[in-house]
Design an enzyme around this catalytic site. Structure first.
Site, PDB file in Angstrom:
ATOM      1  N   ASP A 139       0.746   3.001   6.039  1.00 30.06           N
ATOM      2  CA  ASP A 139       0.271   1.607   5.524  1.00 30.06           C
ATOM      3  C   ASP A 139       0.227   1.898   3.674  1.00 30.06           C
ATOM      4  OD1 ASP A 139      -0.103  -1.013   5.450  1.00 30.06           O
ATOM      5  OD2 ASP A 139      -2.259  -0.770   5.869  1.00 30.06           O
TER       6      ASP A 139
ATOM      7  N   GLU B 215       8.235  -3.221  -0.645  1.00 34.75           N
ATOM      8  CA  GLU B 215       7.313  -4.613  -1.014  1.00 34.75           C
ATOM      9  C   GLU B 215       7.923  -5.011  -2.237  1.00 34.75           C
ATOM     10  OE1 GLU B 215       2.919  -4.097  -0.707  1.00 34.75           O
ATOM     11  OE2 GLU B 215       3.194  -6.270  -0.827  1.00 34.75           O
TER      12      GLU B 215
ATOM     13  N   GLY C 201      -8.184  -8.437   3.160  1.00 34.16           N
ATOM     14  CA  GLY C 201      -9.468  -8.710   3.447  1.00 34.16           C
ATOM     15  C   GLY C 201     -10.082  -9.878   4.109  1.00 34.16           C
TER      16      GLY C 201
ATOM     17  N   ASN D 285       0.534  -7.379   9.942  1.00 33.29           N
ATOM     18  CA  ASN D 285      -0.391  -6.487   9.555  1.00 33.29           C
ATOM     19  C   ASN D 285      -1.690  -7.345   9.588  1.00 33.29           C
ATOM     20  OD1 ASN D 285       1.813  -4.944   8.835  1.00 33.29           O
ATOM     21  ND2 ASN D 285       0.730  -4.318   6.915  1.00 33.29           N
ATOM     22  N   ILE D 286      -2.609  -6.679  10.623  1.00 30.71           N
ATOM     23  CA  ILE D 286      -3.888  -7.378  11.045  1.00 30.71           C
ATOM     24  C   ILE D 286      -4.955  -5.992  10.928  1.00 30.71           C
ATOM     25  CG2 ILE D 286      -5.522  -8.335  12.575  1.00 30.71           C
ATOM     26  CD1 ILE D 286      -2.903 -10.006  13.417  1.00 30.71           C
ATOM     27  N   ASP D 287      -5.895  -6.172   9.982  1.00 34.59           N
ATOM     28  CA  ASP D 287      -6.992  -4.968  10.108  1.00 34.59           C
ATOM     29  C   ASP D 287      -8.259  -5.620  10.099  1.00 34.59           C
ATOM     30  OD1 ASP D 287      -8.384  -2.828   9.793  1.00 34.59           O
ATOM     31  OD2 ASP D 287      -7.779  -2.400   7.888  1.00 34.59           O
TER      32      ASP D 287
HETATM   33  O1  LIG Z   1      -2.193  -5.970   5.441  1.00 34.30           O
HETATM   34  C1  LIG Z   1      -3.244  -5.212   6.032  1.00 34.30           C
HETATM   35  C2  LIG Z   1      -2.909  -3.848   6.211  1.00 34.30           C
HETATM   36  O2  LIG Z   1      -1.882  -3.653   5.466  1.00 34.30           O
HETATM   37  C3  LIG Z   1      -4.518  -5.922   6.605  1.00 34.30           C
HETATM   38  O3  LIG Z   1      -4.594  -7.446   6.175  1.00 34.30           O
HETATM   39  P1  LIG Z   1      -5.917  -7.918   6.540  1.00 34.30           P
HETATM   40  O4  LIG Z   1      -6.895  -7.516   5.588  1.00 34.30           O
HETATM   41  O5  LIG Z   1      -5.718  -9.395   6.637  1.00 34.30           O
HETATM   42  O6  LIG Z   1      -6.185  -7.711   8.117  1.00 34.30           O
HETATM   43  O1  LIG Z   2      -4.204  -2.730   3.367  1.00 36.46           O
HETATM   44  C1  LIG Z   2      -5.391  -2.695   3.687  1.00 36.46           C
HETATM   45  C2  LIG Z   2      -5.705  -2.146   4.855  1.00 36.46           C
HETATM   46  O2  LIG Z   2      -6.696  -3.396   5.386  1.00 36.46           O
HETATM   47  C3  LIG Z   2      -6.519  -0.995   4.930  1.00 36.46           C
HETATM   48  O3  LIG Z   2      -7.548  -0.833   4.237  1.00 36.46           O
HETATM   49  P1  LIG Z   2      -8.414   0.498   3.802  1.00 36.46           P
HETATM   50  O4  LIG Z   2      -7.592   1.208   2.879  1.00 36.46           O
HETATM   51  O5  LIG Z   2      -9.848  -0.018   3.376  1.00 36.46           O
HETATM   52  O6  LIG Z   2      -8.126   1.311   5.117  1.00 36.46           O
HETATM   53 ZN   LIG Z   3      -1.450  -4.354   3.704  1.00 37.23          ZN
HETATM   54 ZN   LIG Z   4       1.279  -4.069  -2.142  1.00 38.54          ZN
END
Ligand SMILES: O=C(CO)COP(=O)(O)O
Ligand SMILES: O=C[C@H](O)COP(=O)(O)O
Ligand SMILES: [Zn+2]
Ligand SMILES: [Zn+2]
Length: 326
Positions: free
Chosen positions: A96, A148, A193, A268-270
């Site tokens: 990622d 991107e 975020g 993408n979901i984190d």
């Molecule tokens: O794009 C993401 C990871 O690449 C995650 O996005 P969020 O912070 O909205 O979950």
């Molecule tokens: O793009 C952002 C993702 O949520 C990953 O975040 P991170 O680098 O804190 O693991």
């Molecule tokens: Zn991202």
């Molecule tokens: Zn970017």
């Protein structure tokens, strides 16, 4: 010695995206940093029969070590088979926000099946050149590449962009042609975020820009980053159990549902996963302050994450039931 992802039982995104495009759904791309997150993702995707992209960010590589995460993903292939009666599910291991060629190369050599080269912060011609270089190397090993165009607002690898720079539809055809990328991440109003928008805002992703992009590159797989919805029930649980999250809202699930039906093949979901785990852990700490066995709070956190991702697969992305599509 370089390792091929094919020997690890992983798959690249090519077939996943072709099927997602045809079936009008999106593949979930969930980040993981530890065993519990990985177990939750795999359990959710096995139970909903969904293909999945496991994402490793820069933060994850720093926190957990790239090699260890790669071995965890290899283990996940076997784990998925074990809990699905031998069938397994399609699993892609993806870098990622790859910052440069060297990082992408190192992941490819180690057995990742897909990489993102994030040149979105570079001037256009430099983005093209860097992305092209990664594609040339990756394709030798049948590893797929995400590029991107456009910059998301929000925090990304410790860099905070105050405003979106929407993807310019006039650039996408040239970028895709000259770089040879397999998918394209675009900026249409999503952001990274948990603090995306303030309550009372009515955030809308620019589906009109998406439609314009689709017109320029028909049938080309599009990726949406920053697609957490910041579930308000989770924010409430966190704050009722000693948390101090600021009020915020995310991307509406109805909008993500609409996007999943278009050329958007990867979402993408984190952050939503982080909220689910934190809510569960805070609840245990608050309700059972004598507990000190990590399994007693990481276990509920894992269950909460699994339930969240099952719901995303079924209700938002539409990927449930598509693991064995022909
Ligand atoms: O794009 C993401 C990871 O690449 C995650 O996005 P969020 O912070 O909205 O979950
Ligand atoms: O793009 C952002 C993702 O949520 C990953 O975040 P991170 O680098 O804190 O693991
Ligand atoms: Zn991202
Ligand atoms: Zn970017």
């Amino acid at each position: 010695m370089a390792v091929s992802y094919k020997d690890l039982g992983l798959v690249n995104t090519r077939e996943m995206f072709a099927k997602a495009m045809k079936g009008h759904y999106a593949i979930p791309a969930y980040n993981f940093n530890n065993m519990e997150q990985l177990q939750a993702i795999i359990q959710a995707c096995v139970e909903t029969e969904s293909p999945v992209i496991l994402q490793v960010s820069k933060g994850a590589r720093e926190y957990a070590n790239q090699t260890l995460l790669r071995y965890l993903a290899q283990g996940a292939v076997e784990y998925a088979k074990e809990i699905s009666g031998g069938k397994g599910i399609p699993i892609c291991l993806h870098l990622d926000h790859g910052p440069d060629f060297e990082t992408c190369k190192s992941c490819i050599d180690m057995g990742f099946s897909s990489v993102m080269i994030d040149g979105s912060h570079l001037p256009y011609e430099e983005n093209v050149a860097e992305t092209r270089k990664v594609v040339e190397y990756a394709h030798k090993f049948d590893v797929t590449v995400e590029g991107e165009l456009g910059v998301l607002a929000g925090v990304e690898d410790d860099v905070k962009a105050e405003h979106h720079t929407y993807t310019q539809p006039e650039e996408v055809e040239d970028f895709v042609k000259r770089t040879g990328v397999d998918s394209l991440a675009i900026a249409i109003g999503t952001s990274h975020g948990a603090y995306k928008f303030k309550p009372g805002d009515d955030p809308k992703i620019r589906l009109d820009i998406l439609a314009e992009i689709e017109k320029r590159i028909p049938g080309f797989p599009i990726v949406l980053h920053g697609s957490s919805s910041v579930p308000q029930d989770l924010v409430k649980i966190i704050n009722e159990n000693g948390g101090k999250l600021k009020d915020a809202i995310g991307i509406g699930e109805d909008q993500l549902r609409a996007a999943s039906k278009s050329a958007v093949c990867k979402i993408n979901i984190d952050s939503d996963g982080r909220l689910a785990m934190t809510a569960a852990i805070r609840k245990v700490f608050n309700e059972k302050p004598a507990e000190f066995d990590p399994r007693k709070y990481l276990g509920p956190a894992r269950t909460a994450l699994k339930e969240l991702y099952k719901r995303k697969n079924v209700e938002v992305l539409g990927s449930a039931g598509h693991a064995y599509d022909k």
